[in-house]
Design an enzyme around this catalytic site. Sequence first.
Site, PDB file in Angstrom:
ATOM      1  N   LYS A 164      -9.180  -2.619  -9.688  1.00 52.99           N
ATOM      2  CA  LYS A 164      -8.345  -3.808  -9.513  1.00 52.99           C
ATOM      3  C   LYS A 164      -7.844  -3.868  -8.065  1.00 52.99           C
ATOM      4  CE  LYS A 164      -4.379  -1.226 -11.304  1.00 52.99           C
ATOM      5  NZ  LYS A 164      -3.638  -0.900 -12.540  1.00 52.99           N
ATOM      6  N   MET A 179       5.403  -6.119  14.004  1.00 56.39           N
ATOM      7  CA  MET A 179       4.346  -6.788  13.253  1.00 56.39           C
ATOM      8  C   MET A 179       2.966  -6.206  13.599  1.00 56.39           C
ATOM      9  SD  MET A 179       3.238 -10.802  13.151  1.00 56.39           S
ATOM     10  CE  MET A 179       4.667 -11.435  12.305  1.00 56.39           C
ATOM     11  N   TYR A 229      12.338  -2.953  18.504  1.00 58.81           N
ATOM     12  CA  TYR A 229      13.323  -3.915  17.987  1.00 58.81           C
ATOM     13  C   TYR A 229      14.574  -3.214  17.481  1.00 58.81           C
ATOM     14  CZ  TYR A 229       9.874  -7.694  18.034  1.00 58.81           C
ATOM     15  OH  TYR A 229       8.975  -8.640  18.416  1.00 58.81           O
ATOM     16  N   ARG A 231       5.409  -3.122 -21.548  1.00 60.86           N
ATOM     17  CA  ARG A 231       4.880  -4.084 -20.583  1.00 60.86           C
ATOM     18  C   ARG A 231       3.915  -4.992 -21.345  1.00 60.86           C
ATOM     19  NH1 ARG A 231       2.205  -1.817 -15.084  1.00 60.86           N
ATOM     20  NH2 ARG A 231       0.479  -1.454 -16.518  1.00 60.86           N
TER      21      ARG A 231
HETATM   22  C1  LIG Z   1      -3.958   0.423 -12.902  1.00 56.58           C
HETATM   23  C2  LIG Z   1      -4.241   0.904 -14.268  1.00 56.58           C
HETATM   24  C3  LIG Z   1      -4.844   2.152 -14.480  1.00 56.58           C
HETATM   25  C4  LIG Z   1      -5.108   3.145 -13.365  1.00 56.58           C
HETATM   26  O1  LIG Z   1      -3.897   3.801 -13.067  1.00 56.58           O
HETATM   27  P1  LIG Z   1      -3.837   4.961 -11.935  1.00 56.58           P
HETATM   28  O2  LIG Z   1      -2.444   5.447 -12.012  1.00 56.58           O
HETATM   29  O3  LIG Z   1      -4.145   4.294 -10.639  1.00 56.58           O
HETATM   30  O4  LIG Z   1      -4.852   5.963 -12.322  1.00 56.58           O
HETATM   31  C5  LIG Z   1      -5.184   2.494 -15.773  1.00 56.58           C
HETATM   32  N1  LIG Z   1      -4.909   1.658 -16.808  1.00 56.58           N
HETATM   33  C6  LIG Z   1      -4.298   0.468 -16.649  1.00 56.58           C
HETATM   34  C7  LIG Z   1      -4.031  -0.381 -17.824  1.00 56.58           C
HETATM   35  C8  LIG Z   1      -3.947   0.053 -15.376  1.00 56.58           C
HETATM   36  O5  LIG Z   1      -3.336  -1.125 -15.214  1.00 56.58           O
END
Ligand SMILES: *Cc1c(COP(=O)(O)O)cnc(C)c1O
Length: 357
Positions: free
Chosen positions: A35, A303, A255, A130
């Site tokens: 992802k 930046m 800055y 969640r």
């Molecule tokens: C992102 C995600 C993972 C991977 O998690 P990591 O901590 O990066 O290994 C696994 N399962 C779900 C549902 C996720 O959203």
Amino acid sequence: MPRPIQALIDLSALEHNLSVVRRHAPHSRVMAVIKADAYGHGLLRAAEALARADGFAMLELDAAVRLREAGYRQVILLLEGFFDPDELALIEQYHLSAVIHHSEQLAMLSASRLRGELSVFLKLNTGMNRLGFTPEEFPAVLETLKAHPAVKQITLMTHFASADEPCRNDSIGVQLQRFNAVANGRHLPRSLANSAAILRFPETHADWVRPGIMLYGASPFMDTAASELDLLPAMTVLSKIIAVQTLKAGDGVGYGHTFRTSRSMRVGVVAGGYADGYPRHAPTGTPVMVNGKRTRVVGRISMDMLHVDLSEIGDAGVGSPVTLWGKGMPVDEVAQSAGTVSYELLCALAPRMQKLT
Ligand SMILES: *Cc1c(COP(=O)(O)O)cnc(C)c1O
């Protein structure tokens, strides 16, 4: 010469890290989580290096379609499922698998005219709170899915809230128990473990593990370095010093002059700032590597630039190589110093960053 900042993606490190997953979970199939553009590493590039995974998981439908069109035949799982009934046709056409976590999705599915061979991952909320159905809702949802003519395969799934906490962690046990209470006797494949659970809780491995962060060579644990887990960094952000300032005691840097020298010193100006994805919250003292030596960031991150302390690196000057994170400079250390986690730094890499393999 182009602006001298780039992210080097090490495909062999990704491959190696996948083998570490296999070593820990030899009896499970591996769903490589790619992802967020493979945690910033580039979707297709990462998929190529991880081509021996049994499946890929992501959130974005367009990315899933691109992956399928690139020729991958593995399971491709949409981790949040679908958001709109229109997406179901594409999911069917491209043989994608979808998480079902909410009754709205169930309703969309029931209303659809799908007749394909849909594979769904039925998500249970065992305590993360969640996504997912409660254990009470589960039996009815399962019956609905089983009765749907388009659903050919159902995998049971959950996600842990705190697999990354220090050992002897009870919440894993509680979630695992809730999951098993519902899943036992169903004879359906199961998927529970993220990276942290893969590394520390073998009892969660089941049929499919879902590694993300460990594939990219960062540690899911605050108390264990990636190197101790035999993970290799897949992304190294390299830049160069583009200016050097020789300062007197009491001079302010950058800055807000948030850093003032206590004696005369040289500071280097690095091409790299928050518009490249370097965390603006990284305070003075955040580690950085210049000319192969560790030193520290000083002053506020701009930046497009940041300052580094050259007082111990006499041979550094304009053109000296800088590693912001990656090989030799663990991203976990930079993240910790900036009050965040490696996940955020990796996937917040800016679009303008040039990525090379
Ligand atoms: C992102 C995600 C993972 C991977 O998690 P990591 O901590 O990066 O290994 C696994 N399962 C779900 C549902 C996720 O959203």
